[in-house]
Design an enzyme around this catalytic site. Structure first.
Site, PDB file in Angstrom:
ATOM      1  N   ASP A 284     -26.166  21.823  42.184  1.00 29.66           N
ATOM      2  CA  ASP A 284     -25.181  20.859  41.652  1.00 29.66           C
ATOM      3  C   ASP A 284     -25.488  20.271  40.263  1.00 29.66           C
ATOM      4  OD1 ASP A 284     -24.944  21.135  44.373  1.00 29.66           O
ATOM      5  OD2 ASP A 284     -25.020  19.009  44.824  1.00 29.66           O
TER       6      ASP A 284
ATOM      7  N   GLU B 199     -19.410  16.198  50.570  1.00 34.05           N
ATOM      8  CA  GLU B 199     -20.519  16.093  49.632  1.00 34.05           C
ATOM      9  C   GLU B 199     -19.989  15.699  48.245  1.00 34.05           C
ATOM     10  OE1 GLU B 199     -23.870  19.090  51.360  1.00 34.05           O
ATOM     11  OE2 GLU B 199     -22.401  20.088  50.107  1.00 34.05           O
TER      12      GLU B 199
HETATM   13  C1  FRU Z   1     -24.321  20.003  47.498  1.00 38.41           C
HETATM   14  C2  FRU Z   1     -25.615  19.459  48.061  1.00 38.41           C
HETATM   15  C3  FRU Z   1     -25.644  17.944  48.002  1.00 38.41           C
HETATM   16  C4  FRU Z   1     -27.108  17.631  47.996  1.00 38.41           C
HETATM   17  C5  FRU Z   1     -27.662  18.774  47.181  1.00 38.41           C
HETATM   18  C6  FRU Z   1     -29.033  19.205  47.591  1.00 38.41           C
HETATM   19  O1  FRU Z   1     -24.420  21.308  47.058  1.00 38.41           O
HETATM   20  O2  FRU Z   1     -25.776  19.911  49.396  1.00 38.41           O
HETATM   21  O3  FRU Z   1     -24.915  17.317  49.041  1.00 38.41           O
HETATM   22  O4  FRU Z   1     -27.388  16.386  47.446  1.00 38.41           O
HETATM   23  O5  FRU Z   1     -26.759  19.853  47.322  1.00 38.41           O
HETATM   24  O6  FRU Z   1     -29.569  20.123  46.687  1.00 38.41           O
END
Ligand code: FRU
Length: 516
Positions: A56, A239
């Site tokens: 992300d 998310e």
């Molecule tokens: C989304 C996610 C978030 C988390 C991160 C962990 O892709 O699952 O919810 O904070 O990636 O790397």
């Protein structure tokens, strides 16, 4: 004696061979330094980490004429692992400079996704008014807690930088938001300044809904409200939320938009980003929206959020160009994953509200060597040494009928996109686009998007293709389809077919590479 000399010869032969191969290896390293980021599938005008795993985008922030992009980063492997925040900066949202890793895991856990703000008034007291702190707000994920079967292993922490993101200090009283009652998924805080109520508002996700908090100083937070348990798509966990206000184009009407990424449960499988258009009064988010709206119908635009620190009229978004279904399996070697192009978000209203997302204007400065064609008719083919570092724009006049553009190469990989009139969908078909067998869901189906256009007499199309991605936009992002692709060789032929249409004002441009 003879046997002994044959044996000796053998030894000499193998030791020479060994030596030779190590020479070759070191030559390769030199060559890599000389031709930076030219490995196969390395995007040439999309952001990628220097090496290893990325997911992300985090902490998107504009300050002092610089765009900061932080990102979920695992610097030791090309698969997901203990999360850090990587960091890069840009002056124009297209070309990026890699910066030192910003945040490292500590005893409270891995550093998961989150956001960043400039605390200009020094409300937190972590800097001074003269040198205000850049504050990152993120989720701590305590792996030991998760493996021990607990439910309270995600909490929210902050860190601050007094030198524009070069070095960071974790806040001494972390976490700033403890896990309330054992919520397993409790993460991805997005903070913004809410001028009407003169406070910071934090949005995070808790499994199947969003939660809002407020604060005067970024360190002590008060719970406000929940949104979304019974509304929107719920095929997977929520998310990476984002909450912001936008003016409806061509009017004075203002609306609040809430982005929510969801995994799995996206329209074409796996990870995707839905959005809600409604109101936020400083405490609660409400919406009259009944249908489910998606930012992008490709399978490779996830966890996208927008910048803090830009003027109200500019809402700029960037997404992770991958999908949890196969992110760990894609056929790249030194690094994994890219970001989408930076995209401007605009809000529109026809009968209903819809968001457009379209590459920022700065990308236009990267086009060169353009060829233009007044029209292209049925069965016409264009050739190029490499369609994978290109941008193609065209128009279609009148009501839409079936059409298709097919990209192919000598090994006969085929990538198609177009419009299917019977289904009234735009699509990208990557099922035979090159390397597709690394994970069964990658090439399972054609990616279809309901045909959202501005409804004008003329429909406009743009395609941005890089070494391992295609971004297909209709009417400046009314419909967007973003997909990764891994052709065995670059595409060299583009064939247009349509019984009814001509393509008008076709412009085929090369796109400059962004790496030195
Ligand atoms: C989304 C996610 C978030 C988390 C991160 C962990 O892709 O699952 O919810 O904070 O990636 O790397």
């Amino acid at each position: 004696m003879r046997i002994l000399s044959i044996f000796l010869l053998f030894i000499v032969f193998f030791s020479c061979k060994k030596e030779k191969s190590s020479v070759v290896e070191s030559e390769i390293v030199v060559e890599n330094n000389g031709t930076r980021f030219r490995e196969s599938y390395r995007p040439q005008y999309h952001f990628t980490p220097p090496e290893k795993w990325m997911n992300d985008p985090n902490g998107l922030l504009f300050y002092n004429d610089t765009y900061h992009l932080f990102y979920q980063y695992y610097p030791d492997d090309i698969v997901w692992g203990p999360m850090h925040w990587g960091h890069a900066t840009s002056k124009d949202l297209v070309a990026w400079k890699h910066q030192p890793v910003a945040l490292y895991p500590d005893k409270l856990g891995y550093i998961f996704s989150g956001s960043a703000v400039m605390d200009l008034e020094n409300t937190s007291g972590l800097g001074t008014k003269e040198n205000p702190p850049m504050v990152a707000i993120f989720t701590y994920h305590l792996m030991e807690g998760e493996t021990a079967g607990r439910n309270d292993f995600q909490t929210q922490g902050i860190a601050y930088s007094l030198d524009e993101g070069q070095t960071w200090t974790k806040y001494k009283d972390n976490p700033v938001i403890a896990n309330p009652t054992g919520i397993r998924d409790f993460r991805d805080p997005k903070v913004m300044w809410h001028a009407p109520s003169q406070q910071w508002i934090l949005t995070l996700v808790a499994g199947d809904h969003a939660k809002f908090y407020s604060s005067k100083n970024l360190t002590s937070w008060e719970y406000l409200s929940d949104f979304g348990k019974d509304i929107g798509a719920h095929g997977g966990v929520w998310e990476c939320p984002d909450l912001f206000e936008l003016t409806v184009e061509g009017s004075d009407e203002k609306r609040w938009v809430l982005l929510i990424s969801i995994n799995p449960g996206a329209p074409n499988g796996g990870s995707g980003t839905q959005y809600f258009v409604g109101d936020f009064d400083g405490t609660t988010f409400t919406t009259a929206q009944k249908d489910i709206k998606w930012i992008d119908y490709g399978t490779d635009n996830y966890a996208g959020v927008t910048y803090n620190g830009l003027p109200d009229s500019e809402r700029t978004f960037i997404g992770w160009m991958s999908n949890w279904n196969y992110a760990r399996d894609t056929p790249t070697e030194n690094w994994r994953s890219a970001m989408t192009l930076s995209r401007k978000l605009t809000l529109h209203k026809n009968n209903d509200y819809y968001l457009k997302n379209y590459p920022v204007a700065a990308i236009n400065d990267y086009s060169y060597g353009s060829n233009t064609y007044k029209k292209i008719t049925n069965n016409y083919s264009l050739t190029s040494a490499n369609f994978n570092e290109m941008r193609i724009d065209f128009e279609i006049e009148g009501a839409l009928h079936d059409f298709e553009l097919k990209f192919s190469n000598i090994p006969n990989d085929q990538l198609s996109l177009g419009y299917d009139m019977e289904k009234d969908v735009f699509y990208v078909d990557r099922r035979r686009s090159g390397k597709v067998n690394f994970e069964p869901r990658f090439a399972k189906k054609v990616h279809e998007a309901p045909a959202i256009t501005d409804g004008n007499d003329k429909t406009t199309f743009s395609i941005f293709m890089d070494a391992s991605s295609i971004e297909f936009f209709v009417d400046q992002g009314a419909t967007a389809i973003t997909d990764q692709i891994f052709p065995n060789e670059p595409y060299t032929v583009m064939t247009f077919t349509s019984k009814k249409h001509e393509l008008k004002n076709v412009k085929v441009s090369k796109v400059k590479r962004i790496w030195e």
